[in-house]
Enzyme design. Structure first.
Site, short mmCIF file in Angstrom:
data_model
loop_
_atom_site.label_atom_id
_atom_site.label_comp_id
_atom_site.label_asym_id
_atom_site.label_seq_id
_atom_site.Cartn_x
_atom_site.Cartn_y
_atom_site.Cartn_z
N PRO A 38 1.04 -1.22 0.25
CG PRO A 38 0.20 -0.94 2.33
CD PRO A 38 0.42 -2.00 1.53
CG ASP A 39 -0.53 5.17 -1.49
OD1 ASP A 39 -1.35 4.73 -0.90
OD2 ASP A 39 -1.11 5.58 -3.07
CG PHE A 40 3.09 6.43 2.97
CD1 PHE A 40 3.02 5.67 3.97
CD2 PHE A 40 4.31 5.78 1.91
CE1 PHE A 40 4.55 4.66 4.23
CE2 PHE A 40 4.97 4.94 1.93
CZ PHE A 40 5.49 4.88 3.63
NE ARG A 41 1.07 11.88 3.03
CZ ARG A 41 2.81 11.29 3.69
NH1 ARG A 41 3.07 10.67 2.59
NH2 ARG A 41 3.77 11.40 4.60
CG ASN A 112 9.22 4.10 -3.27
OD1 ASN A 112 8.61 4.78 -2.30
ND2 ASN A 112 8.96 3.21 -4.15
CB ILE A 113 11.30 1.86 3.37
CG1 ILE A 113 9.82 1.27 3.17
CG2 ILE A 113 12.31 3.19 3.60
CD1 ILE A 113 9.34 1.26 4.59
CG ASP A 114 9.37 -1.00 -2.07
OD1 ASP A 114 10.15 -0.29 -2.86
OD2 ASP A 114 8.36 -0.39 -2.25
CG HIS A 131 12.34 9.53 2.67
ND1 HIS A 131 10.66 9.12 2.28
CD2 HIS A 131 12.90 10.65 2.59
CE1 HIS A 131 10.28 10.94 1.67
NE2 HIS A 131 11.80 11.07 2.36
CB CYS A 139 22.14 0.03 18.83
SG CYS A 139 21.82 0.61 19.94
CB CYS A 142 26.07 2.30 20.80
SG CYS A 142 25.97 0.63 20.50
CB CYS A 166 24.17 -0.43 24.54
SG CYS A 166 23.06 -0.31 22.89
N GLY A 202 4.44 8.08 -8.91
CA GLY A 202 3.85 7.70 -7.46
C GLY A 202 4.42 8.42 -6.41
CB THR A 203 6.12 10.53 -4.93
OG1 THR A 203 6.00 11.40 -3.86
CG2 THR A 203 6.70 11.82 -6.03
CD GLU A 229 -3.22 13.11 -5.87
OE1 GLU A 229 -3.84 13.74 -5.14
OE2 GLU A 229 -1.97 12.22 -4.29
CB CYS A 247 3.26 3.96 -11.73
SG CYS A 247 3.10 5.57 -11.02
P1 OAD Z 1 2.03 8.79 -0.51
O1 OAD Z 1 1.09 7.15 -0.50
O2 OAD Z 1 2.14 9.71 0.08
O3 OAD Z 1 1.47 9.23 -2.41
C1 OAD Z 1 1.55 8.31 -3.31
C2 OAD Z 1 1.60 8.93 -4.72
O4 OAD Z 1 1.36 8.12 -5.37
C3 OAD Z 1 -0.31 9.37 -4.63
O5 OAD Z 1 -0.13 10.85 -5.02
C4 OAD Z 1 -1.40 8.72 -4.75
O6 OAD Z 1 -2.18 9.41 -6.11
C5 OAD Z 1 -0.13 8.08 -6.47
N1 OAD Z 1 -0.49 7.05 -6.88
C6 OAD Z 1 -0.52 5.77 -5.73
N2 OAD Z 1 -0.88 4.23 -6.77
C7 OAD Z 1 -0.28 5.07 -7.88
C8 OAD Z 1 -1.26 4.07 -9.23
N3 OAD Z 1 -0.71 2.57 -8.86
N4 OAD Z 1 0.09 4.47 -10.05
C9 OAD Z 1 -0.37 6.05 -9.83
N5 OAD Z 1 0.19 6.71 -9.25
C10 OAD Z 1 -0.39 6.22 -8.39
O7 OAD Z 1 3.64 8.35 -0.66
P2 OAD Z 1 4.96 8.76 -0.87
O8 OAD Z 1 4.86 10.09 -1.59
O9 OAD Z 1 5.69 7.86 -1.71
O10 OAD Z 1 8.20 8.19 4.81
O11 OAD Z 1 4.87 9.46 0.62
C11 OAD Z 1 6.32 9.86 0.64
C12 OAD Z 1 6.80 9.43 2.52
O12 OAD Z 1 5.99 9.63 3.33
C13 OAD Z 1 7.21 8.12 2.43
O13 OAD Z 1 8.19 7.52 2.21
C14 OAD Z 1 6.97 7.97 3.93
C15 OAD Z 1 5.41 8.60 4.08
O14 OAD Z 1 6.27 8.94 5.41
C16 OAD Z 1 8.81 8.15 5.99
O15 OAD Z 1 8.28 7.06 6.82
C17 OAD Z 1 9.67 9.17 6.47
#
Ligand code: OAD
Length: 270
Positions: A38-41, A112-114, A131, A139, A142, A166, A202-203, A229, A247
């Site tokens: 899953p993405d985040f937002r 991405n961290i994957d 990230h 740790c 330490c 530690c 994808g961000t 978007e 994407c």
């Molecule tokens: P977000 O979840 O904030 O944004 C993902 C973006 O990708 C959104 O604009 C979605 O609409 C779009 N999206 C999702 N699936 C898609 C698909 N199949 N095709 C096209 N677009 C798609 O994720 P990030 O921008 O990566 O940081 O979030 C940034 C950082 O916030 C992450 O690295 C993480 C998070 O908190 C940490 O944990 C430090």
């Protein structure tokens, strides 16, 4: 405002002309959603909308260093689900690899961290994991590195790893809120200035300082946004191109316009 056929053709002509030698790519969680992560937002499917079960004070606390020090459990519950190894790169990841194979990838900046970009075959020296990633752990007290096999065991067992030296908390070297980005980010953040094409995929471009990278390009450098978007003011520059939608569809359209679709699909099928 979506892409007009002639924009895509013009972009493909520009790429095929041989003038494009230094592409910078900036990615986020949206390039991995079709892999099953899953993405985040995203409103319903995003991680932050689905963390109620972790009883967090607010969703982003799961990646907050101060919160983690008090309560590491939610993070390790989540790590159990998102730990790399069970997912396969998407065709969007393979597209970045293809740019490298074509000799035109200057740098990939990923949030991405994957580790799926590595798995798709993008070499280490081309990747800036802004990230961090699950590739190393240490740790938080330490800073002693912690063995990968040990953390894997803990994550599989949903238990919390402690430093062998530690007894401090061990954390994968993912950048949490409240932590500094890796030195590699700061060493490379000027590179968009040297690019002749910038691709953002994808961000949501909401987290700084990463979100400012696309603004580091020169005004004359075309910026392509491949995303569901519109984000980060992309589309405001005269040479910005918006490929709004999925994407995987976006990279396929672009690859097709460049005459690379067969190659891309072959690379992904490997
Ligand atoms: P977000 O979840 O904030 O944004 C993902 C973006 O990708 C959104 O604009 C979605 O609409 C779009 N999206 C999702 N699936 C898609 C698909 N199949 N095709 C096209 N677009 C798609 O994720 P990030 O921008 O990566 O940081 O979030 C940034 C950082 O916030 C992450 O690295 C993480 C998070 O908190 C940490 O944990 C430090």
């Amino acid at each position: 405002q979506t892409l007009k056929a002639r924009d895509l053709e013009a972009l493909a002509d520009y790429i095929k002309s041989g003038k494009v030698k230094n592409v910078v790519v900036m990615t986020g969680a949206g390039i991995s959603t079709s892999a099953g992560i899953p993405d985040f937002r995203s409103p319903d499917t995003g991680l932050y909308a689905n963390l109620a079960r972790l009883n967090l004070p607010y969703a982003e606390a799961v990646f907050d260093i101060s919160y983690f020090k008090e309560n590491p459990e939610p993070f390790y519950t989540l790590a159990h689900e998102i730990y790399p190894g069970k997912y396969r790169p998407t065709i969007a990841h393979s597209f970045i690899r293809l740019l490298h194979d074509k000799g035109i990838l200057l740098k990939l900046f990923t949030q991405n961290i994957d580790c799926l970009e590595r798995e798709a075959g993008v070499p280490d020296d081309k990747i800036v994991e802004a990230h961090g990633s699950f590739a190393r752990q240490s740790c938080i007290e330490c800073h002693q590195p912690y063995p990968e096999d040990d953390i894997k065991q803990h994550i599989a067992a949903k238990s919390i790893p402690r430093c062998h030296e530690c007894k401090g908390l061990v954390k994968p070297e993912i950048v949490f809120f409240g932590e500094q980005l890796p030195a590699a980010f700061f060493h490379n953040r000027h590179l968009p200035q040297d690019s002749d094409l910038c691709i953002v995929m994808g961000t949501s471009l909401t987290v700084q300082p990463f979100a400012s990278l696309p603004e580091m390009t020169r005004t004359a450098t075309p910026r392509v946004l491949i995303n569901k978007e519109r984000v980060g003011g992309l589309g405001s520059g005269t040479d910005d191109i918006l490929l709004l939608g999925d994407c995987d569809d976006g990279v396929k359209k672009l690859a097709k316009a460049c005459g690379w679709l067969g190659e891309l699909e072959k690379l992904w099928a490997k």
